[in-house]
Each structure stands twice: as structure tokens, then as C-alpha cells.
Design a protein around this motif. Structure first.
Motif, PDB file in Angstrom:
ATOM      1  N   ALA A 144       0.732  -1.265  -0.013  1.00 58.41           N
ATOM      2  CA  ALA A 144      -0.044  -0.188   0.153  1.00 58.41           C
ATOM      3  C   ALA A 144       0.950   1.212  -0.005  1.00 58.41           C
ATOM      4  O   ALA A 144       0.240   2.407  -0.263  1.00 58.41           O
ATOM      5  N   GLY A 145       2.128   1.240  -0.121  1.00 54.79           N
ATOM      6  CA  GLY A 145       3.162   2.300   0.171  1.00 54.79           C
ATOM      7  C   GLY A 145       2.741   3.156   1.676  1.00 54.79           C
ATOM      8  O   GLY A 145       3.145   4.233   1.444  1.00 54.79           O
ATOM      9  N   LEU A 146       2.687   2.315   2.637  1.00 50.42           N
ATOM     10  CA  LEU A 146       2.260   3.095   3.827  1.00 50.42           C
ATOM     11  C   LEU A 146       3.197   2.833   4.846  1.00 50.42           C
ATOM     12  O   LEU A 146       3.790   1.505   4.879  1.00 50.42           O
ATOM     13  N   GLU A 147       3.413   3.574   5.931  1.00 48.56           N
ATOM     14  CA  GLU A 147       4.163   3.322   7.115  1.00 48.56           C
ATOM     15  C   GLU A 147       3.287   3.438   8.230  1.00 48.56           C
ATOM     16  O   GLU A 147       2.688   4.488   8.372  1.00 48.56           O
ATOM     17  N   LEU A 148       3.422   2.479   9.449  1.00 44.38           N
ATOM     18  CA  LEU A 148       2.940   2.830  10.740  1.00 44.38           C
ATOM     19  C   LEU A 148       3.780   3.350  11.671  1.00 44.38           C
ATOM     20  O   LEU A 148       4.978   2.868  11.700  1.00 44.38           O
ATOM     21  N   SER A 149       3.059   4.264  12.338  1.00 42.05           N
ATOM     22  CA  SER A 149       4.299   4.651  13.571  1.00 42.05           C
ATOM     23  C   SER A 149       3.987   3.792  14.485  1.00 42.05           C
ATOM     24  O   SER A 149       5.055   3.706  15.114  1.00 42.05           O
ATOM     25  N   HIS A 150       3.217   2.860  14.808  1.00 43.58           N
ATOM     26  CA  HIS A 150       3.063   1.805  15.935  1.00 43.58           C
ATOM     27  C   HIS A 150       1.906   0.880  15.516  1.00 43.58           C
ATOM     28  O   HIS A 150       1.034   1.233  14.668  1.00 43.58           O
ATOM     29  N   VAL A 151       2.075  -0.404  16.100  1.00 43.31           N
ATOM     30  CA  VAL A 151       1.138  -1.524  16.189  1.00 43.31           C
ATOM     31  C   VAL A 151       0.692  -1.786  17.793  1.00 43.31           C
ATOM     32  O   VAL A 151       1.506  -1.907  18.381  1.00 43.31           O
ATOM     33  N   ILE A 152      -0.891  -1.870  17.859  1.00 47.29           N
ATOM     34  CA  ILE A 152      -1.199  -2.226  19.217  1.00 47.29           C
ATOM     35  C   ILE A 152      -1.884  -3.617  18.994  1.00 47.29           C
ATOM     36  O   ILE A 152      -2.609  -3.634  18.148  1.00 47.29           O
ATOM     37  N   ALA A 153      -1.030  -4.485  19.736  1.00 48.52           N
ATOM     38  CA  ALA A 153      -1.767  -5.814  19.824  1.00 48.52           C
ATOM     39  C   ALA A 153      -2.612  -5.887  21.107  1.00 48.52           C
ATOM     40  O   ALA A 153      -1.962  -5.593  22.042  1.00 48.52           O
ATOM     41  N   VAL A 154      -3.935  -6.246  20.944  1.00 43.43           N
ATOM     42  CA  VAL A 154      -4.713  -6.284  22.009  1.00 43.43           C
ATOM     43  C   VAL A 154      -5.042  -7.539  22.425  1.00 43.43           C
ATOM     44  O   VAL A 154      -5.430  -8.675  21.641  1.00 43.43           O
ATOM     45  N   GLY A 155      -4.568  -8.056  23.656  1.00 44.94           N
ATOM     46  CA  GLY A 155      -4.269  -9.572  24.052  1.00 44.94           C
ATOM     47  C   GLY A 155      -4.749  -9.162  25.743  1.00 44.94           C
ATOM     48  O   GLY A 155      -5.172  -8.638  26.190  1.00 44.94           O
TER      49      GLY A 155
END
Length: 284
Positions: A145-156
Motif C-alpha cells: 500500500a506504500g504506507l508506514e505505521l508509527s506503531h502497532v497495538i496488539a490487544v491481548g
């Protein structure tokens, strides 16, 4: 999830020449749902119940740039949606991606979300956990998609099977060691009332939400995983460390808490797992 959106910036509070990296962390950006419209982040639902405040989870989910459920996490998400009141059920977005080896999900649930248009990705490789493989697939998706994420939140959750909890921490380490994501993307584990992430060697400034500082059962921890942290120095904790080593068989800073300061500073020689109570995510 760094203040100003910049990782590696030396804030004035560090007070030294920038010979080492310095990170600034502000969890208010997530737990208060502040500035979510201006953030490019992803959210993953792992295979554990979702006890957080429903309105909080809905907003966090809907504002994400990419939404993903991981194997049995799809079943947990389906249960969560079914438990909501009618008003909250409105306008909840479907997962963009569903991945896993699918040993913890029924064909019925999988078909249900496939019919909704969700992308289904089978990841049968048993050398990695479903969480680790999900981050790999997320990285492929974002690159395409040509996108960058600042962060990822894993809900567990941080309860249940100890081996699975340890495996989730292992995935945090693999993010950097195996380049599972863009180097500038940070990954956070969110439990029912806490959030955890890795502090890499260097200086860290962690801004503590007021509700956390004032909570009578507030807690935080600094835990070395897999290797000794040769020295750790801190401020802002009730029991601070002064150039001390942390290791299993020696000192491990669990069940620590805050001294009331607005921020905690950590200087560490090796990677540490930081966890802290964030009671706001369980409030209405």
C-alpha cells in the motif's frame, strides 16, 4: 508512539550530547484516544477475551489505518461485537486482514468474515507464532500500500497460559531482530488495564498519565528478558535504580510504582520490557 512523532530525538530533559538514542513515550496518545486522527497505526486482536471498555476499543479500532484479527482473535472479535449494545454496534469497521494457521477458529466464523470482504491469509508455518506471522503479513500489506505505521497495538491479555505470554514477548523482540516491520514502527501489547513495550539501549522519557500516577494500585515494571541489563538508572519511580544491573537470579524490578512525577526516565544498557498500569482503558 513517541511525542512529536519522532523516534531518536534527544529531548532537553536528557541533558547530554546525543551519543545514544533517546526515546520519548506518551501513552496518552492511545489511552486517551487523543490525536488518533493524526496517527498512522495498526491494531491486532489476539486470541484472548476483550475486557476493555467497549467505546474505547471501538474508537481505537475504527481510527486505525489497518485492522487485523489473528486466528482465534477473529472469534474473540466476533464475540465482542455480539456483546455490544445496539448503538455501539453501528459503524464498526470490519477487519482488513485475518491471518493464522486457523487451528483456533471455526470454518463458520472464517466464512462469515470472508463474505464480508475481509482478506483471509493462511499462515501454516509452525516455526513462528500466529502473532509473529501476522506482523509479517501486516508488513507485506503496508509495503504494497506504500504506507508506514508509527506503531502497532496488539490487544491481548497477560493472563492465561504462561508459554503464550512469553511467546508474545518473544514476538516483541523479533520485530527488531528479524525486521518484521519498518524499523521506525513500534509494537505495544495492551492488556485489560496495562500496556507493555520494549525499551532499547539508550535513554527513555516516559510520560505518566495523571490517572495512573494517582491510582492507589498503580504499578510498573522493568524486566530483562534473555540477557542481563548491565546497568539501569531511573528517576520518577518509588524505588529507583542507580546504575544497577537487572537480571534473573539478581534484581528484577517488578511491582514498582511511581513517585508522583509526571515522567519517568530510564537509562539502560540493554533491552528491557517495560509494563505499566493504564486504568483509563477500562473506564466508561
Amino acid at each position: 508512539m513517541t511525542t512529536n512523532g519522532v523516534k531518536g530525538e534527544m529531548p532537553s530533559s536528557c541533558g547530554t550530547a546525543c551519543a545514544v538514542k533517546c526515546w520519548k513515550w506518551d501513552v496518552n496518545q492511545i489511552i486517551m484516544n487523543r490525536t488518533l486522527n493524526n496517527m498512522m497505526y495498526g491494531i491486532l486482536i489476539l486470541n484472548r477475551p476483550i475486557p476493555q471498555n467497549p467505546a474505547f476499543i471501538k474508537r481505537l479500532w475504527n481510527k486505525a489505518a489497518v485492522r487485523m484479527t489473528v486466528d482465534g482473535g477473529t472469534k474473540q472479535w466476533d464475540k465482542f461485537i455480539a456483546s455490544l449494545e445496539d448503538d455501539l454496534k453501528k459503524n464498526i469497521k470490519d477487519p482488513d486482514l485475518i491471518s493464522g494457521d486457523f487451528d483456533s477458529i471455526t470454518d463458520e466464523i472464517l466464512e462469515k468474515y470472508k463474505n464480508k470482504g475481509c482478506k483471509i491469509i493462511h499462515t501454516p508455518d509452525q516455526n513462528y507464532t500466529d502473532f509473529t506471522k501476522a506482523l509479517m503479513e501486516l508488513n507485506i500489506h503496508m509495503n504494497q500500500a506504500g504506507l508506514e505505521l508509527s506503531h502497532v497495538i496488539a490487544v491481548g491479555q497477560t493472563s492465561g497460559r504462561l508459554d503464550q505470554i512469553i511467546a508474545n514477548i518473544q514476538t516483541l523482540y523479533l520485530v527488531k531482530d528479524r525486521l518484521l516491520l519498518n524499523p521506525e514502527t513500534n509494537v505495544f501489547l495492551m492488556s485489560d488495564d496495562s500496556i507493555s513495550w520494549l525499551l532499547y539501549p539508550g535513554d527513555h522519557v516516559i510520560y505518566v498519565p495523571e490517572e495512573t500516577r494517582l491510582h492507589k494500585r498503580a504499578w510498573c515494571s522493568l524486566v530483562p528478558i534473555g540477557e542481563t541489563c548491565q546497568y539501569v538508572t531511573s528517576t520518577g519511580l518509588k524505588w529507583n535504580l542507580d546504575n544497577q544491573p537487572l537480571r534473573f537470579g539478581g534484581i528484577v524490578s517488578t511491582s514498582n510504582t511511581f513517585d508522583g512525577s509526571q515522567k519517568v526516565t530510564i537509562k539502560c544498557s540493554h533491552t528491557l520490557l517495560w509494563s505499566m498500569k493504564v486504568p483509563l482503558i477500562t473506564m466508561s
